[in-house]
Design an enzyme around this catalytic site. Structure first.
Site, PDB file in Angstrom:
ATOM      1  N   GLN A 110       0.894  -1.320  -0.205  1.00 58.03           N
ATOM      2  CA  GLN A 110      -0.058  -0.157  -0.105  1.00 58.03           C
ATOM      3  C   GLN A 110       0.956   1.115  -0.144  1.00 58.03           C
ATOM      4  O   GLN A 110       0.327   2.321  -0.024  1.00 58.03           O
ATOM      5  CB  GLN A 110      -1.198  -0.093   1.227  1.00 58.03           C
ATOM      6  CG  GLN A 110      -1.777  -1.169   1.282  1.00 58.03           C
ATOM      7  CD  GLN A 110      -2.733  -1.219   2.482  1.00 58.03           C
ATOM      8  OE1 GLN A 110      -2.969  -2.321   2.945  1.00 58.03           O
ATOM      9  NE2 GLN A 110      -3.496   0.012   2.774  1.00 58.03           N
ATOM     10  N   ARG A 125      -8.760  -0.976   8.135  1.00 57.92           N
ATOM     11  CA  ARG A 125      -9.583  -0.114   7.638  1.00 57.92           C
ATOM     12  C   ARG A 125      -9.928   1.091   8.556  1.00 57.92           C
ATOM     13  O   ARG A 125     -11.151   1.556   8.886  1.00 57.92           O
ATOM     14  CB  ARG A 125     -10.914  -0.624   7.394  1.00 57.92           C
ATOM     15  CG  ARG A 125     -11.838   0.231   6.320  1.00 57.92           C
ATOM     16  CD  ARG A 125     -13.125  -0.561   5.774  1.00 57.92           C
ATOM     17  NE  ARG A 125     -13.682   0.339   4.674  1.00 57.92           N
ATOM     18  CZ  ARG A 125     -14.291  -0.036   3.466  1.00 57.92           C
ATOM     19  NH1 ARG A 125     -14.585  -1.395   3.659  1.00 57.92           N
ATOM     20  NH2 ARG A 125     -14.839   0.540   2.610  1.00 57.92           N
ATOM     21  N   CYS A 126      -8.849   1.602   9.153  1.00 52.09           N
ATOM     22  CA  CYS A 126      -8.974   2.748  10.204  1.00 52.09           C
ATOM     23  C   CYS A 126      -7.516   3.355  10.330  1.00 52.09           C
ATOM     24  O   CYS A 126      -6.810   3.038   9.959  1.00 52.09           O
ATOM     25  CB  CYS A 126      -9.616   2.276  11.618  1.00 52.09           C
ATOM     26  SG  CYS A 126      -8.287   1.442  12.580  1.00 52.09           S
ATOM     27  N   GLU A 141     -13.038   4.804   5.861  1.00 52.63           N
ATOM     28  CA  GLU A 141     -13.349   3.766   7.139  1.00 52.63           C
ATOM     29  C   GLU A 141     -14.398   4.261   7.939  1.00 52.63           C
ATOM     30  O   GLU A 141     -14.668   3.480   8.924  1.00 52.63           O
ATOM     31  CB  GLU A 141     -11.890   4.025   7.793  1.00 52.63           C
ATOM     32  CG  GLU A 141     -11.603   5.294   8.272  1.00 52.63           C
ATOM     33  CD  GLU A 141     -10.144   5.384   8.649  1.00 52.63           C
ATOM     34  OE1 GLU A 141      -9.306   5.202   7.742  1.00 52.63           O
ATOM     35  OE2 GLU A 141      -9.817   5.992   9.785  1.00 52.63           O
TER      36      GLU A 141
END
Lengths: 792, 288
Positions: free
Chosen positions: A222, A369-370, A739
């Site tokens: 990523q 996702r945060c 998110e």
């Protein structure tokens, strides 16, 4: 001259179809595992079958004897290159290949490179490792016990299993506020361990060319530029001879931020063999060894006044970090942004303590996702808010309305130092209540109860800090958390945009082009977007923590504006007026006094290469680096209605209403897709998705039969609503959104189930709310803890 | 997910398949739907030397009602064939209820009922259905043919009564003699999850009196369990509330669940009881 229609050209606000989907849905994506290089060899990793053991011996002779095996790499061999250990992004060390001990089940012990992956696997099976088993530590309670065996005996000066301690806030002020409280609400809960589980597992192809000395690595990252810097620092290779390429990525969710031993091994094997080496992780390997998330224990209190105002908050959090502290988080705070909890409420004072424990589990703490522990923070926040309303006998919506920060209080400084800058919290809440028919539902619920049916409603409201981050407080390896964009407009007005972010499904190829379109009036279809190749992309910090739009997206705006500024000079030249007499409207410059006299942005582009004024350098290309002045603060209100079957504990979701305020929406369809995905994961966390370990430290969720992700069949429908409060510091007013629903959603589901049980006296059931836990709560009237080692 | 080396044969006739099995005995594994075998081979939980793929053997994809009324299900009849079957009709309600609950649509497209019985996973659904219905398995080998009741066919977790060289070619379900009442209730956390608890009920009545009762349980023991005491109390009754409650209690008693990440022992027992009651009452009790 007709004006350019922004929606028509796919600009800001257009629900433009995702351009990347044309290749994804036809199976034409180019993922790491699709890449095949001439002469490529295959690497397989041998993993530890046990959670905690001393390695007595490793015999690789049988593996070497298998025809087709080219290399068997052990920790001892890696140590000769000073690569048996590597630094983590949280300033700890992590074993690449175990030399002394294995510290979690699934840890990398050796790897085998062979002509094909079958032979490599055969080679792994032929390695004989003798283990002397040690007691496994599977939770912080065990880890922090006085006589607990030391997990990190490799670390000099480490005498216990404490990984870190951290504290923030005003203890004395908080204690004073609690002393004068009318009521104190206390809640203890566990946010269970989960795994982000992208469909594509991790993998890499390292290609070291002995002739040129250049190392090219195709990999599932990523954040390719951070990887390049890390490889340069760790492997001591010259950075200009390293090229990291992240091709298409099949989902990341935070799982593909850390540096994993498999990547390092493939690089080392390629250097040793002078050949390309591919490593493709299998699903079990991914589930048991790569970055876990959550696994956090809360014990906290709210000080309440009779009229419903919250006077103070305090909590302690213990995190189960696993064997290595490898949180991939860039803040200065040991426990990420957990102190953003309660930021949407006007609470004058608070105090937080936290402590991390080493355990015999795979390294945890990735931001699934945060933004770095925000999911856990907001979950605890909304669970104790619901408990406090119940303790006061107040309606939970009214309790929130009383305590939410008012619109006229912005910019608002939280007791822990965050600055929230915008929002319409009450409006979002009221919109949500209205959409779900709150008052009517409360009546329906009472009537249903009389007929033996248990209905419940849950609310969750929160703001969270997205888009790390400003250079004052955020860095990775000392590199600040800016991001970048480079825009090249070609003579015919078409363009290529590159950024330092890296899409894993977020749709950057679509939305970045829309920002360019908004700024320059070039049709989005005329802008191609490229990311992920460190040889061509400008330096950036990658995509996670919903930071792409807040940071890289802002850089796209800024670089487009630089291009526009130069185009204005070209326009003035073409129109034969001074620059001050030139006006801009989307896609076109015109003479202020004669609006019909104008030139398009495309005509300016051609002039940049063929008809530039004296003294202006040719070309229409530029780049921008953006250091955000603050985080962005989206707000969300989620409401869930459930029905619980009291005989089986099974609960069904009847309705989900979401109100999201993420500022200006670049592509509303993609935003709705993000919210839908987030709510799906919120439902999953509350209902089924968790990773368990038995008392020996065996990971029970090593496959998709035991680690459950919901399918379209179980996932409820979502009703989405929006409020738009532009971000005051972002160039186009956008905030992060990827998110929000995954962060704020879980508490709404849990609050709904507990509301359906409100007459039982049960205050908490730990996630996931499995049918047997709900049934146990109903039949015993007691809270149900899910803290490991779990029975169920 | 790379299997160990194995040989692969795809015979084109039953005789050819049986000859291969006779020759290789224990070293050979039969591949039909492959929905359990292929993952096991890829994970190297199983490393057979030879895979005998019977998908090219003609004439095994059927399910049909024989002249005698017996339902015959061939070794290559897929779950999906039963899910959308015209043959099951009103006479086989337990099977009709179970078919759409097997795993997920992808598995149902390939997997087979006979293969599921052979695999003998205690969490498999079909074995419970067949136990409740007193089904049988037809096994053939080069030496001949024999019919094995399902109660004897499944001998343990992942163990069946087939001898080396034998191929299970058919499952058989007897003719219902009375008015059939049947359901299959399955508690699963997600489509495709194994049953936390599954309950198969197959009852036949004549003039309102139960003439035959079958109850079997999934996921609550080392094998699928035929709850014989729970069946027995139903026979001769009129399915009155008290008898149903007694049968449900006995079924829960017959269950031997273990606490695991799908649920506690007490919970699973409770669900067995609840499901037997729900299966025999047309409406859930709470709606009363």
């Amino acid at each position: 001259m007709t004006r350019v229609d922004e929606i028509g050209i796919g600009g800001l606000g257009a629900s433009r179809r995702r351009v990347e989907d044309a290749r994804f849905i036809r199976g034409c994506g180019n993922y790491t595992d699709d890449i095949k290089l001439p002469g490529m060899l295959h690497m397989e990793v041998l993993r530890s079958p046990v959670a905690h053991a001393r390695i007595k011996s490793i015999d690789t002779s049988a593996a070497w004897a298998i025809p087709g095996v080219r290399l068997v790499l052990t920790g001892e061999m890696a140590a000769q290159r000073n690569l048996a250990w590597m630094p983590t992004l949280s300033y700890d060390t992590q074993a690449v290949l175990a030399t002394d001990k294995v510290r979690f089940q699934g840890q990398e012990v050796a790897c085998v490179v062979a002509d094909d992956p079958y032979t490599a696997k055969d080679g792994c099976e032929a390695i004989v490792v003798e283990y002397e088993q040690l007691p496994a530590i599977v939770n912080p309670t065990q880890a922090l016990a006085p006589d607990a065996p030391l997990i990190r005996d490799d670390k000099e000066g480490q005498t216990d299993n404490v990984c870190y301690r951290w504290e923030v806030g005003d203890k004395a002020g908080t204690d004073r506020a609690f002393a004068r409280a009318d009521k104190v609400t206390r809640l203890k809960l566990h946010y269970p361990r989960s795994h982000p589980s992208p469909i594509e597992c991790c993998g890499s192809i390292a290609n070291y060319d002995p002739a040129t000395g250049k190392l090219t690595v195709y990999m599932t990252s990523q954040a390719p530029h951070i990887i390049r810097a890390a490889v340069a620092l760790v492997a001591e290779l010259p950075e200009h001879l390293i090229r990291i390429v992240s091709p298409d990525i099949g989902g990341g969710f935070g799982n593909k931020v850390p540096v994993y031993p498999g990547y390092v091994c493939s690089i080392l094997c390629s250097i040793l063999l002078g050949k390309p080496v591919k490593w493709t992780e299998d699903k079990s390997g991914n589930l048991i060894s790569t970055g876990f998330a959550r696994d956090m224990y809360f014990d906290g209190e709210l000080a309440l006044r009779e009229d419903g105002r919250i006077l103070a908050l305090r909590f302690h959090a213990d995190t189960d970090q696993g064997a290595f502290f490898s949180d991939a988080q860039p803040s200065k705070f040991k426990i990420g942004l957990v102190h953003s909890a309660f930021a949407c409420y006007d609470i004058p004072v608070g105090h937080i303590t936290a402590r991390g424990a080493y355990t015999n589990k795979a390294p945890g703490g990735v931001a699934y996702r945060c933004s770095f522990r925000v999911t856990e923070a907001m979950f605890f926040q909304e669970r104790i808010i619901a408990a406090a309303a119940a303790d006061l006998g107040m309606d939970p919506a009214e309790f929130r309305r009383v305590n939410l920060v008012r619109d006229d209080q912005f910019p608002y400084r939280t007791p822990f130092g965050f600055l929230t800058d915008s929002g319409q919290y009450r409006r979002c809440l009221d919109l949500g209540l209205d959409a779900i028919g709150y008052e009517d539902f409360l009546k329906d619920k009472e009537e249903a109860r009389l007929r033996g049916r248990r209905l419940g409603i849950g609310i969750s409201t929160m703001t969270e800090p997205l888009g790390a981050g400003n250079s004052r407080e955020y860095d990775i390896l000392g590199i600040k958390m800016f991001d970048s964009a480079e825009l090249r407009v070609h003579p015919t007005g078409k363009a290529i945009l590159r950024t330092g972010a890296k899409s894993q499904g977020q749709g950057h190829e679509t939305t970045w082009a829309q920002i360019v379109s908004h700024e320059l009036g070039i049709p989005a279809a005329d802008v191609v977007v490229e990311e992920g190749d460190t040889d061509t992309a400008p330096f950036g910090m990658g995509t996670y923590a919903s930071r792409s739009t807040p940071v890289a997206g802002a850089a796209v705006s800024m670089v487009s504006r630089k291009i526009r500024a130069k185009a204005r000079k070209l326009a003035a030249h073409l129109l034969e007026v001074s620059e001050e007499d030139v006006e801009w409207e989307l896609g076109r410059f015109f003479v202020r006094s004669a609006p019909n006299r104008g030139v398009t942005i495309q005509e300016c582009a051609m002039a940049a290469y063929g008809n530039m004024p004296d003294g202006l350098e040719p070309g229409l290309e530029n780049n921008a680096y953006y250091d955000p002045p603050n985080l962005t603060w989206p707000f969300a209100c989620y409401l869930v209605i459930v029905e619980v079957d009291p005989e089986t504990g099974v609960w069904d979701v009847l309705r989900v209403v979401a109100v999201d305020d993420c500022g200006v929406r670049i592509n509303p369809m993609i935003v709705e897709g993000q919210i839908t995905g987030g709510l799906t994961e919120a439902y999953a966390m509350s209902n089924m998705q968790f990773m368990t370990f038995d008392a020996e430290g065996n990971c029970v969720g090593s496959n998709y039969l035991d680690y459950l992700l919901p399918t379209a069949w179980e996932t409820p429908g979502f009703e989405l609503h929006e409020v738009v409060t532009p971000c005051p510091h972002h160039p186009i007013g956008a905030k992060g959104v990827g998110e929000c629903a995954a962060v704020g959603g879980p508490a709404a589901f849990v609050n709904a189930v507990l509301d359906a049980l409100s007459d039982t006296g049960v205050r908490n059931i730990d996630m996931p709310l499995l049918p047997d836990r709900v049934w146990e709560a109903i039949t015993t009237g007691r809270d149900v803890s899910g803290a490991p080692p779990v029975k169920t | 997910m790379y299997p160990a080396r194995f040989r692969y044969e795809a015979p084109r006739s039953l005789d050819e398949a049986l000859a291969l099995l006779a020759e290789h005995g224990d070293e050979a594994k039969v591949l039909a739907g492959g929905q359990s075998l292929i993952p096991m081979v890829k994970l190297r939980f199983a490393s057979p030397e030879l895979l005998v793929d019977i998908n090219n053997v003609p004439g095994l994809g059927y399910h049909r009602e024989a002249a005698s009324g017996v339902l015959e299900i061939g070794a290559l009849c897929r779950h999906v064939d039963l899910e959308f079957s015209d043959v099951l009709g009103d006479l086989r309600p337990t099977m009709a209820a179970a078919a759409p609950l097997i795993a997920d649509p992808i598995v149902r497209n390939r997997g087979t009922l006979v293969g599921s019985l052979c695999h003998a996973d205690p969490q498999g659904d079909w074995a419970s259905v067949m136990l409740a219905l007193d089904g049988e398995v037809v096994a053939v080998s080069a030496a001949g043919r024999r019919v094995i009741p399902v109660t004897e066919f499944v001998t343990g977790p992942f163990q069946n009564a087939l001898r080396p060289g034998e191929l299970a070619v058919e499952a058989r379900v007897p003719v219902p003699r009375g008015v059939p009442l049947g359901r299959y209730l399955k508690l699963e956390r997600r489509v495709g999850d194994f049953a936390t608890v599954g309950v198969a009920v197959a009852v036949e009545t004549s003039d309102g009196t139960v003439t035959r009762a079958g109850i079997a349980l999934t996921g609550v023991g080392a094998n699928n369990i035929k709850a014989v005491d729970a069946e027995r109390v139903l026979v001769g009754s009129t399915l009155d509330r008290a008898t149903i409650a007694e049968s449900a209690r006995l079924a829960a008693e017959a269950a031997k669940p273990r606490t695991d990440h799908r649920g506690s022992e007490a919970y699973k027992r409770h669900v067995v009881r609840t499901f037997v009651e729900r299966a025999l009452h047309p409406r859930p009790a709470v709606a009363a």
